[in-house]
Design an enzyme around this catalytic site. Structure first.
Site, PDB file in Angstrom:
ATOM      1  CB  SER A   1      -0.910   0.016   1.226  1.00 26.62           C
ATOM      2  OG  SER A   1      -0.136   0.307   2.371  1.00 26.62           O
ATOM      3  CE  LYS A   2       0.194   8.353  -1.753  1.00 24.81           C
ATOM      4  NZ  LYS A   2      -0.792   9.387  -1.959  1.00 24.81           N
ATOM      5  NE  ARG A   3      -2.669   4.218   5.297  1.00 22.17           N
ATOM      6  CZ  ARG A   3      -3.474   3.198   5.608  1.00 22.17           C
ATOM      7  NH1 ARG A   3      -3.249   2.444   6.663  1.00 22.17           N
ATOM      8  NH2 ARG A   3      -4.515   2.929   4.855  1.00 22.17           N
TER       9      ARG A   3
END
Ligand code: GLU
Length: 493
Positions: free
Chosen positions: A252-254
């Site tokens: 994920s981007k996070r």
């Protein structure tokens, strides 16, 4: 003939796991001589990010995933932005209203939260259909409450058990408890994903829905809607998550997942990115690891997509990129590889002609993992390196040599190489001269050649000496040997 689509939401960022959801439908469509559609699912205006669609377009074009129908290129089933298809969704919504399978519902969110809380307290699963308003009961009757603009429209579900086949996950089934009265059209008049994709896939004659497994839990509702509309559903191809490199979380981007364009900017080739992502959770049953688009089109098959999550591995991606850099050089030549390297050269390289840069590329390409490595590996071809005697001192092969020996070896090298005329200054002659030098010196090859190599580059590694010297040219080679020798002599005194 298969018709597939990539249907991203323009929410600002498309990480490389998402890109895989474009590659597979592309392959499924193209290997059957079918069509690949690009549709933008922009009905959730609160998540809309300007510029996000441009990034999607840039990514697909970079990878060569060109679409036959969709935004920009048009087609018979447009528009291809969902936000522009309001009338189409409303027409389908009205069919459901007429059939008594949809009802307007203005129940405020606070009330809905109360229902949810009450069910939680009672420890029963929350389902909206257990709290249906009057409009639901009247749906389809002569007393049906008319649907007005600004009022959300809900589906009136018919709870049923379902069995269906997923091309990746196999035969699946659910009980009636998961069907619910989901929202079809929101207060802003735009449809939810749940309704819009069904209408669009039908209108666009999509044969395979390729998307992430996160939509599996909504399948009973989708099947319920297909039935209520009286339409056949496409085949379902649910792709398992791409997992982060460590742990059990989705990429994920996070957690720092990069976008395809980030990798492009770091010098990953589109061929390598495509190859890597296509093989992330798919293989053809052989050990083969390097696939061109052409080869993928031949080898790919949906039934070999793995049903368990595939782990993203940047090391493997960069290894594959290195393989592709070599493959392009070997099969298409230096001009083709060079054409990919703009922006990746050290600043000083612009002072040198293209021909010189191509020569440099020809002798270092097989060490590159990314095109960004060019900057770090080629510095000394474009400016004189800083002389660093400690590098010589600490070199494992040179530890045993005294400074006097070193200065003598360099002196002999200068003498022998000076004897090569400008026109004979080439790799073969240089190799012969260096071998002669070695014979005479009585040193080990690693000793003599490491010394000269460092004197020319002061880099941790460089290509074979005769190649480096050929590209640097006679003047520079001799000047650098002299400079290093003088530094050693100075140090001695
Ligand atoms: N708009 C959805 C998303 O971006 C696409 C799901 C689908 O392909 O149907 O996740």
């Amino acid at each position: 003939m298969n018709i597939t689509r990539f249907a991203p939401s323009p929410t600002g960022y498309i990480h490389i796991g998402n890109v895989r959801s474009a590659i597979y439908p592309y392959l499924i469509a193209k290997q059957s001589g079918g069509k690949f559609i690009l549709r933008i699912e922009d009905t959730d205006r609160s998540r809309y990010v300007p510029g996000a669609t441009d990034l999607i377009v840039e990514t697909l074009r970079w990878l060569g995933l060109n679409w036959d129908e969709g935004i920009i290129v048009g087609g018979d089933h447009g528009p291809y932005y969902q936000s522009e298809r309001r009338d189409i969704y409303h027409a389908y919504a009205r069919k459901l209203i007429a059939a008594g399978r949809a009802y307007p519902d203005n129940t405020p969110p606070e009330k809905i939260n109360e229902y949810r809380k009450a069910d939680n307290d009672k420890k029963v699963p929350y389902l909206y259909r257990n709290h249906r308003p009057e409009a639901a009961e009247k749906a389809g009757t002569s007393e049906a409450i008319p649907w007005e603009e600004g009022t959300p429209l809900r589906f009136k579900s018919e709870p049923k058990s379902y069995k269906w086949h997923d091309e990746v996950m196999g035969d699946l089934s659910t009980g009636p408890e998961v069907c619910d009265d989901i929202i079809l059209i929101k207060a802003d008049g735009l449809p939810t994903y749940n309704f819009a994709h069904i209408v669009d896939d039908y209108e666009m004659q999509v044969t395979h829905i390729v998307r992430g497994v996160e939509y599996l839990s909504s399948m009973p509702n989708y099947l319920n809607i297909y039935e209520a509309l009286g339409i056949k559903h496409p085949k379902f191809v649910s792709l398992p998550h791409v997992l982060a490199t460590t742990g059990n979380k989705k990429l994920s981007k996070r957690d720092g997942a990069k976008s395809a364009v980030d990798y492009r900017n770091e010098g990953v080739l589109p061929e390598a990115m495509l190859n890597y992502l296509a093989c992330l959770g798919w293989n053809d049953g052989t050990e083969k690891e390097i696939y061109s688009m052409e080869e993928l089109l031949k080898a790919f098959s949906v039934d070999r997509i793995q049903s368990s999550g595939a782990r993203f591995d940047e090391v493997k991606l960069l290894w594959q990129n290195g393989q592709w850099i070599r493959k392009i050089f070997d099969e298409q030549g230096v001009d083709e590889l060079y054409s990919r390297t703009e922006g990746f050269w050290p600043e000083e390289a612009t002072n040198y002609p293209e021909e010189y840069r191509k020569k440099v590329l020809s002798i270092i390409y097989d060490r590159l993992k990314t095109l960004s490595d060019i900057k770090t590996f080629t510095d000394y071809f474009f400016k004189d390196p800083e002389i660093d005697l400690e590098m010589i001192e600490n070199n494992k092969f040179l530890k045993k040599l005294s400074e006097t020996e070193e200065s003598d070896l360099l002196g002999n090298a200068i003498e022998r190489l000076s004897a090569i005329s400008d026109k004979d200054w080439n790799a073969d002659n240089l190799q012969a001269a260096l071998n002669k030098l070695l014979e005479k010196s009585g040193k080990k090859p690693a000793e003599l050649f490491s010394l000269i190599r460092i004197a020319l580059s002061f880099a941790p590694f460089s290509p074979a000496l005769h190649l480096t010297a050929e590209v640097l040219g006679k003047n520079t080679t001799l000047a650098r040997l002299n400079a290093t020798r003088s530094a050693i002599v100075n140090d001695l005194n």
